[in-house]
Enzyme design. Structure first.
Site, PDB file in Angstrom:
ATOM      1  N   CYS A  94       0.828  -1.207   0.000  1.00 47.94           N
ATOM      2  CA  CYS A  94       0.000   0.000   0.000  1.00 47.94           C
ATOM      3  C   CYS A  94       0.866   1.262   0.000  1.00 47.94           C
ATOM      4  O   CYS A  94       1.550   1.543   0.982  1.00 47.94           O
ATOM      5  CB  CYS A  94      -0.914  -0.035   1.231  1.00 47.94           C
ATOM      6  SG  CYS A  94      -1.822   1.484   1.529  1.00 47.94           S
ATOM      7  N   CYS A  97      -0.115   3.870   2.679  1.00 44.70           N
ATOM      8  CA  CYS A  97       0.286   3.401   4.021  1.00 44.70           C
ATOM      9  C   CYS A  97       1.733   3.780   4.305  1.00 44.70           C
ATOM     10  O   CYS A  97       2.077   4.145   5.436  1.00 44.70           O
ATOM     11  CB  CYS A  97       0.146   1.876   4.118  1.00 44.70           C
ATOM     12  SG  CYS A  97      -1.528   1.273   3.888  1.00 44.70           S
TER      13      CYS A  97
END
Length: 171
Positions: A94, A97
């Protein structure tokens, strides 16, 4: 491999240093080798001496965040925590993230131990992600006394993160 190179470099430096020592020097001792030169004094290259540079003083730094290892670890360190805990549900793949994680750690660090941060990889701990209703990453859940008190999904800027953390700890 790196350990062998380091050991070889240490050995080479140690042997060169022994050649420069005065004749009264006896045995050179290290953790993995010993060489006998004469027979009167012991010198350890691993102990501090006046000729070697001194190490910097060790400063213990309290960790701002921790990785959750399993359900028991989550229960012990998050649900049973006396401090409020921010739980960062993330994934290695991600991109957002990877941007949010360091920002969130910085916001938590500003609170100087008044809040903890747990990082949960959803690929490793799918059951926790399902239990807390995580459907997208990054998701941050704030917990106090084992109860969810607030959450958000996605990226926030630094000011929004600071205000979120302050709200969680009750400031």
């Amino acid at each position: 491999m790196a350990h062998r190179l380091l050991l070889r470099r240490l050995w080479t430096l140690s042997v060169k240093d022994t050649l420069c020592l005065p004749k009264s020097t006896a045995t050179v001792t290290s953790s993995s080798f010993s060489t006998s030169l004469h027979s009167t004094t012991r010198i350890s290259f691993l102990s501090p001496s006046r000729s070697l540079p001194r190490a910097l003083p060790h400063t213990s730094r309290r960790e701002v965040s921790f990785n959750v290892q399993d359900n028991e670890d989550f229960t012990e360190r998050v649900i049973n925590s006396e401090l409020p805990v921010l739980v960062d549900f993330h994934a290695q793949w991600c991109g957002p993230c990877k941007i949010l994680g360091p920002r969130l750690e910085k916001a938590v660090a500003k609170q100087k131990g008044r809040v903890a941060m747990a990082k949960v990889d959803i690929d490793d701990h799918t059951d926790l992600a399902i239990e807390y209703g995580v459907s997208a990453v990054p998701t941050v859940i704030a917990m106090r006394g084992g109860d969810v008190v607030d959450h958000f999904v996605g990226i926030k800027d630094d000011d929004e993160l600071d205000s979120f953390v302050s709200k969680v700890i009750g400031q």
